[in-house]
Design an enzyme around this catalytic site. Structure first.
Site, PDB file in Angstrom:
ATOM      1  N   ARG A 105     -47.049  10.822  -3.814  1.00 52.55           N
ATOM      2  CA  ARG A 105     -48.404  10.240  -3.787  1.00 52.55           C
ATOM      3  C   ARG A 105     -48.477   8.965  -2.939  1.00 52.55           C
ATOM      4  NH1 ARG A 105     -48.323  12.576  -8.995  1.00 52.55           N
ATOM      5  NH2 ARG A 105     -50.141  13.906  -9.373  1.00 52.55           N
ATOM      6  N   GLN A 109     -41.507  13.295 -18.663  1.00 54.63           N
ATOM      7  CA  GLN A 109     -41.293  14.701 -18.281  1.00 54.63           C
ATOM      8  C   GLN A 109     -39.869  15.124 -18.651  1.00 54.63           C
ATOM      9  OE1 GLN A 109     -42.741  16.802 -14.580  1.00 54.63           O
ATOM     10  NE2 GLN A 109     -40.703  16.242 -13.902  1.00 54.63           N
ATOM     11  N   ALA A 152     -43.801  17.807  -0.498  1.00 54.11           N
ATOM     12  CA  ALA A 152     -44.012  16.482   0.108  1.00 54.11           C
ATOM     13  C   ALA A 152     -42.751  15.654  -0.160  1.00 54.11           C
ATOM     14  CB  ALA A 152     -45.261  15.792  -0.428  1.00 54.11           C
ATOM     15  N   ILE A 179     -35.096   6.692  -7.081  1.00 56.10           N
ATOM     16  CA  ILE A 179     -34.827   6.166  -5.734  1.00 56.10           C
ATOM     17  C   ILE A 179     -36.050   5.355  -5.285  1.00 56.10           C
ATOM     18  CG2 ILE A 179     -34.248   6.786  -3.350  1.00 56.10           C
ATOM     19  CD1 ILE A 179     -32.061   7.540  -5.393  1.00 56.10           C
ATOM     20  N   MET A 227     -42.679  19.653  -6.288  1.00 57.56           N
ATOM     21  CA  MET A 227     -44.001  20.061  -5.793  1.00 57.56           C
ATOM     22  C   MET A 227     -44.118  19.758  -4.296  1.00 57.56           C
ATOM     23  SD  MET A 227     -46.616  19.528  -8.909  1.00 57.56           S
ATOM     24  CE  MET A 227     -46.824  17.772  -8.772  1.00 57.56           C
ATOM     25  N   GLN A 282     -50.717  22.087 -14.169  1.00 55.54           N
ATOM     26  CA  GLN A 282     -50.310  20.788 -14.722  1.00 55.54           C
ATOM     27  C   GLN A 282     -51.191  19.641 -14.230  1.00 55.54           C
ATOM     28  OE1 GLN A 282     -46.315  21.065 -12.815  1.00 55.54           O
ATOM     29  NE2 GLN A 282     -46.524  18.865 -12.507  1.00 55.54           N
ATOM     30  N   GLY A 301     -36.075  10.589  -2.697  1.00 58.79           N
ATOM     31  CA  GLY A 301     -35.835  10.789  -4.133  1.00 58.79           C
ATOM     32  C   GLY A 301     -35.516  12.246  -4.426  1.00 58.79           C
ATOM     33  N   HIS A 302     -36.331  13.150  -3.864  1.00 57.00           N
ATOM     34  CA  HIS A 302     -36.080  14.583  -4.039  1.00 57.00           C
ATOM     35  C   HIS A 302     -34.736  14.974  -3.408  1.00 57.00           C
ATOM     36  CE1 HIS A 302     -40.668  14.666  -3.886  1.00 57.00           C
ATOM     37  NE2 HIS A 302     -40.415  15.189  -5.066  1.00 57.00           N
TER      38      HIS A 302
HETATM   39  P1  AMP Z   1     -42.350  16.133  -8.010  1.00 54.79           P
HETATM   40  O1  AMP Z   1     -42.276  16.827  -6.706  1.00 54.79           O
HETATM   41  O2  AMP Z   1     -43.093  14.824  -7.967  1.00 54.79           O
HETATM   42  O3  AMP Z   1     -42.806  17.045  -9.121  1.00 54.79           O
HETATM   43  O4  AMP Z   1     -40.865  15.719  -8.374  1.00 54.79           O
HETATM   44  C1  AMP Z   1     -39.834  16.657  -8.404  1.00 54.79           C
HETATM   45  C2  AMP Z   1     -38.622  16.015  -9.014  1.00 54.79           C
HETATM   46  O5  AMP Z   1     -38.233  14.894  -8.241  1.00 54.79           O
HETATM   47  C3  AMP Z   1     -38.893  15.493 -10.437  1.00 54.79           C
HETATM   48  O6  AMP Z   1     -37.770  15.760 -11.256  1.00 54.79           O
HETATM   49  C4  AMP Z   1     -39.081  14.020 -10.220  1.00 54.79           C
HETATM   50  O7  AMP Z   1     -38.762  13.237 -11.342  1.00 54.79           O
HETATM   51  C5  AMP Z   1     -38.100  13.761  -9.077  1.00 54.79           C
HETATM   52  N1  AMP Z   1     -38.453  12.542  -8.369  1.00 54.79           N
HETATM   53  C6  AMP Z   1     -39.663  12.199  -7.870  1.00 54.79           C
HETATM   54  N2  AMP Z   1     -39.629  10.974  -7.316  1.00 54.79           N
HETATM   55  C7  AMP Z   1     -38.359  10.519  -7.481  1.00 54.79           C
HETATM   56  C8  AMP Z   1     -37.683   9.315  -7.120  1.00 54.79           C
HETATM   57  N3  AMP Z   1     -38.299   8.322  -6.502  1.00 54.79           N
HETATM   58  N4  AMP Z   1     -36.388   9.208  -7.439  1.00 54.79           N
HETATM   59  C9  AMP Z   1     -35.735  10.219  -8.083  1.00 54.79           C
HETATM   60  N5  AMP Z   1     -36.307  11.372  -8.446  1.00 54.79           N
HETATM   61  C10 AMP Z   1     -37.608  11.521  -8.141  1.00 54.79           C
END
Ligand code: AMP
Length: 278
Positions: free
Chosen positions: A185, A151, A30, A174, A28, A59, A34-35
């Site tokens: 967030r 998820q 930002a 991460i 999503m 969602q 981790g991404h």
């Molecule tokens: P989001 O943009 O929050 O929907 O996350 C997109 C993907 O990145 C999802 O598969 C999340 O689980 C993963 N994700 C978000 N934060 C982290 C993190 N700190 N470490 C690893 N994967 C992450």
């Protein structure tokens, strides 16, 4: 790096790479490290890596959360370009939802615990958008973070039940140096909240220590509630001790790698989730 906004264009782009292994990273936006680690892993394991950026309204069960969700497309694209992502798929709402879906997903017991319980309708929205994205991109492998443990369970069930022909790869969480799990967030936290936010990881480590010492789940949870009494800024939503694969509650730690401690808490009005598996 290609930046693509329409289904037709992304499909044309992928057709021109028709014999390639396609790695897909739905996000999503930002974007944080981790991404980016998901994208890097995809690059190692596929010929073409596509990252989607779409803040999916269906969602969000809380309209304020949706409104305040950070949107930083240009910055995100720069980060993706820097690490060599091949394409970004960033559709508009209208492009993704020609009309509002009438289909409803029900992920069984996952709907009644933790994220399912506290965010009614959330996994229906996740199921819809991820199915749409899988059908558009037709990836060989799709990458998800362990941070969103429930998820991952929902997506695995979606793939199995609807026979999506792809492999789900789950990547480690991460964290910042101080232990705080990276999250889009986190940008919304005040400086004071940022200082105290690592307590979330600390509480997971405390639970792990107690469970490994043989303390039962009930007493471990009591200790965690006590821990948070000293930090009134947190508003704990749930703290669960579960089997890693079924996400069912357990009474004691079982074998190595099979216990998950999972938390959701508000801090400064921002909802944060995290978990630890051991
Ligand atoms: P989001 O943009 O929050 O929907 O996350 C997109 C993907 O990145 C999802 O598969 C999340 O689980 C993963 N994700 C978000 N934060 C982290 C993190 N700190 N470490 C690893 N994967 C992450």
């Amino acid at each position: 790096m290609k930046i693509i906004e329409t289904k037709i264009e992304i499909q044309a782009y992928l057709k021109s790479n028709s014999n390639s292994k396609i790695g897909f990273i739905p996000t999503m936006g930002a974007l944080h490290q981790g991404h980016l680690e998901l994208v890097k892993r995809s690059k190692e394991e596929n010929d073409v890596s596509v990252c989607s950026i779409f803040v999916n309204p269906t969602q969000f069960n809380n309209s304020e959360d949706l409104l305040k969700y950070p949107r930083t497309l240009e910055e995100d694209c720069n980060k993706l370009k820097e690490i060599g992502c091949d394409a970004v798929f960033a559709p508009s709402f209208e492009e993704m939802y020609v009309s509002m879906p009438t289909i409803k997903f029900d992920f069984g017991h996952l709907e009644h615990i933790m994220e399912g319980k506290f965010r009614p309708g959330h996994f229906n929205g996740v199921g819809i958008v991820v199915s749409k994205l899988f059908n558009i991109v037709k990836p060989t492998q799709a990458y998800f973070g362990q941070k969103d443990i429930q998820q991952v369970a929902v997506i695995k069930s979606l793939v199995k039940d609807l026979s999506f022909d792809l492999k789900i790869i789950v990547c480690d969480t991460i964290r910042e140096k101080n232990g705080l799990a990276m999250s889009s967030r986190n940008r919304r936290l005040s400086e004071n909240a940022k200082e105290i936010a690592p307590k979330i990881y600390e509480s997971l480590l405390l639970a792990k220590k107690l469970l490994l010492m043989g303390v039962n789940a009930e007493n471990t949870k009591l200790e965690i509630r006590n821990f948070y009494k000293s930090f009134q800024q947190f508003e704990l939503e749930y703290f669960e001790i579960t089997d890693y694969s079924s996400l069912e509650n357990i009474a004691f730690h079982k074998a190595e790698g099979q216990t998950a401690v999972i938390i959701a808490t508000y801090l400064d009005g921002v909802r944060l989730i995290d978990n630890l598996i051991f």
